[in-house]
Design a protein around this motif. Structure first.
Motif, PDB file in Angstrom:
ATOM      1  N   VAL A  30       0.851  -1.189   0.000  1.00 47.27           N
ATOM      2  CA  VAL A  30       0.000   0.000   0.000  1.00 47.27           C
ATOM      3  C   VAL A  30       0.886   1.238   0.000  1.00 47.27           C
ATOM      4  O   VAL A  30       1.994   1.216   0.528  1.00 47.27           O
ATOM      5  CB  VAL A  30      -0.967   0.054   1.204  1.00 47.27           C
ATOM      6  CG1 VAL A  30      -1.975  -1.064   1.155  1.00 47.27           C
ATOM      7  CG2 VAL A  30      -0.232   0.040   2.513  1.00 47.27           C
ATOM      8  N   THR A  31       0.398   2.279  -0.632  1.00 44.27           N
ATOM      9  CA  THR A  31       1.071   3.572  -0.567  1.00 44.27           C
ATOM     10  C   THR A  31       0.243   4.450   0.354  1.00 44.27           C
ATOM     11  O   THR A  31      -0.987   4.345   0.391  1.00 44.27           O
ATOM     12  CB  THR A  31       1.185   4.246  -1.949  1.00 44.27           C
ATOM     13  OG1 THR A  31      -0.124   4.480  -2.473  1.00 44.27           O
ATOM     14  CG2 THR A  31       1.982   3.391  -2.907  1.00 44.27           C
ATOM     15  N   LYS A  39      -5.514  14.590   5.954  1.00 49.04           N
ATOM     16  CA  LYS A  39      -6.035  13.251   5.685  1.00 49.04           C
ATOM     17  C   LYS A  39      -4.951  12.417   5.012  1.00 49.04           C
ATOM     18  O   LYS A  39      -4.002  12.957   4.440  1.00 49.04           O
ATOM     19  CB  LYS A  39      -7.278  13.326   4.801  1.00 49.04           C
ATOM     20  CG  LYS A  39      -8.453  13.985   5.497  1.00 49.04           C
ATOM     21  CD  LYS A  39      -9.657  14.040   4.604  1.00 49.04           C
ATOM     22  CE  LYS A  39     -10.800  14.741   5.313  1.00 49.04           C
ATOM     23  NZ  LYS A  39     -11.976  14.878   4.450  1.00 49.04           N
ATOM     24  N   VAL A  40      -5.109  11.110   5.075  1.00 48.13           N
ATOM     25  CA  VAL A  40      -4.148  10.192   4.464  1.00 48.13           C
ATOM     26  C   VAL A  40      -4.856   9.417   3.365  1.00 48.13           C
ATOM     27  O   VAL A  40      -5.930   8.850   3.583  1.00 48.13           O
ATOM     28  CB  VAL A  40      -3.565   9.209   5.508  1.00 48.13           C
ATOM     29  CG1 VAL A  40      -2.660   8.199   4.846  1.00 48.13           C
ATOM     30  CG2 VAL A  40      -2.824   9.972   6.593  1.00 48.13           C
ATOM     31  N   ILE A  45      -1.337  -1.570  -4.021  1.00 48.11           N
ATOM     32  CA  ILE A  45      -0.530  -1.959  -5.180  1.00 48.11           C
ATOM     33  C   ILE A  45      -0.573  -3.476  -5.223  1.00 48.11           C
ATOM     34  O   ILE A  45      -0.041  -4.150  -4.350  1.00 48.11           O
ATOM     35  CB  ILE A  45       0.926  -1.470  -5.051  1.00 48.11           C
ATOM     36  CG1 ILE A  45       0.958   0.046  -4.929  1.00 48.11           C
ATOM     37  CG2 ILE A  45       1.752  -1.944  -6.242  1.00 48.11           C
ATOM     38  CD1 ILE A  45       2.322   0.597  -4.616  1.00 48.11           C
ATOM     39  N   LYS A  46      -1.268  -4.014  -6.206  1.00 49.06           N
ATOM     40  CA  LYS A  46      -1.391  -5.460  -6.339  1.00 49.06           C
ATOM     41  C   LYS A  46      -0.049  -6.029  -6.781  1.00 49.06           C
ATOM     42  O   LYS A  46       0.560  -5.538  -7.720  1.00 49.06           O
ATOM     43  CB  LYS A  46      -2.470  -5.831  -7.358  1.00 49.06           C
ATOM     44  CG  LYS A  46      -3.844  -5.264  -7.060  1.00 49.06           C
ATOM     45  CD  LYS A  46      -4.416  -5.748  -5.771  1.00 49.06           C
ATOM     46  CE  LYS A  46      -4.980  -7.122  -5.884  1.00 49.06           C
ATOM     47  NZ  LYS A  46      -5.535  -7.636  -4.636  1.00 49.06           N
ATOM     48  N   LYS A  84       2.713   0.105 -11.534  1.00 48.32           N
ATOM     49  CA  LYS A  84       1.344   0.113 -11.023  1.00 48.32           C
ATOM     50  C   LYS A  84       0.897   1.528 -10.690  1.00 48.32           C
ATOM     51  O   LYS A  84      -0.244   1.895 -10.966  1.00 48.32           O
ATOM     52  CB  LYS A  84       1.217  -0.785  -9.789  1.00 48.32           C
ATOM     53  CG  LYS A  84       1.308  -2.252 -10.087  1.00 48.32           C
ATOM     54  CD  LYS A  84       0.106  -2.701 -10.876  1.00 48.32           C
ATOM     55  CE  LYS A  84       0.144  -4.189 -11.104  1.00 48.32           C
ATOM     56  NZ  LYS A  84      -0.989  -4.668 -11.881  1.00 48.32           N
ATOM     57  N   LEU A  85       1.763   2.318 -10.090  1.00 48.58           N
ATOM     58  CA  LEU A  85       1.416   3.693  -9.749  1.00 48.58           C
ATOM     59  C   LEU A  85       1.184   4.521 -11.003  1.00 48.58           C
ATOM     60  O   LEU A  85       0.281   5.343 -11.059  1.00 48.58           O
ATOM     61  CB  LEU A  85       2.490   4.334  -8.881  1.00 48.58           C
ATOM     62  CG  LEU A  85       2.525   3.829  -7.438  1.00 48.58           C
ATOM     63  CD1 LEU A  85       3.733   4.423  -6.708  1.00 48.58           C
ATOM     64  CD2 LEU A  85       1.245   4.149  -6.705  1.00 48.58           C
ATOM     65  N   SER A  86       2.004   4.318 -12.047  1.00 46.90           N
ATOM     66  CA  SER A  86       1.830   5.092 -13.270  1.00 46.90           C
ATOM     67  C   SER A  86       0.558   4.659 -13.990  1.00 46.90           C
ATOM     68  O   SER A  86      -0.108   5.469 -14.634  1.00 46.90           O
ATOM     69  CB  SER A  86       3.043   4.958 -14.178  1.00 46.90           C
ATOM     70  OG  SER A  86       3.168   3.641 -14.676  1.00 46.90           O
TER      71      SER A  86
END
Length: 90
Positions: A30-31, A39-40, A45-46, A84-86
């Motif tokens: 997780v990010t 807030k967070v 991220i699989k 995954k993030l991109s």
């Protein structure tokens, strides 16, 4: 809304209803991003099984005989997380 506690080591448990809703499974990462309003934002991220990375990195010069698998594994995980993030940004 779900409530959880922070352990003495700074760890938290994600309640099952939240894990199910965000489809987080064992092995996923997780990010966490702190937003301006305090807030967070958490994103999952699989992660694919390690064996799915076989052949994804070319050996470095002179490493054919003796590979540093720990470094290769870390590089592969970082590359997958970045990909995954991109994908989520598109």
């Amino acid at each position: 809304m779900a409530i959880t506690k922070v352990s003495s080591k700074g760890q938290i448990v994600i309640p099952s209803e939240i894990r199910k809703a965000i489809q987080a499974e064992e092995g996923d990462s997780v990010t966490l991003e702190l937003l301006e309003d305090g807030k967070v934002l958490m994103q999952v991220i699989k992660m694919k099984p390690l064996r799915s990375l076989r052949g994804s990195l070319a050996p470095k010069d002179g490493m054919e005989a003796e590979l540093d698998y720990k470094s290769l594994r870390e590089e592969a995980w970082k590359a997958m997380a970045k990909e995954k993030l991109s994908d989520k940004d598109e």
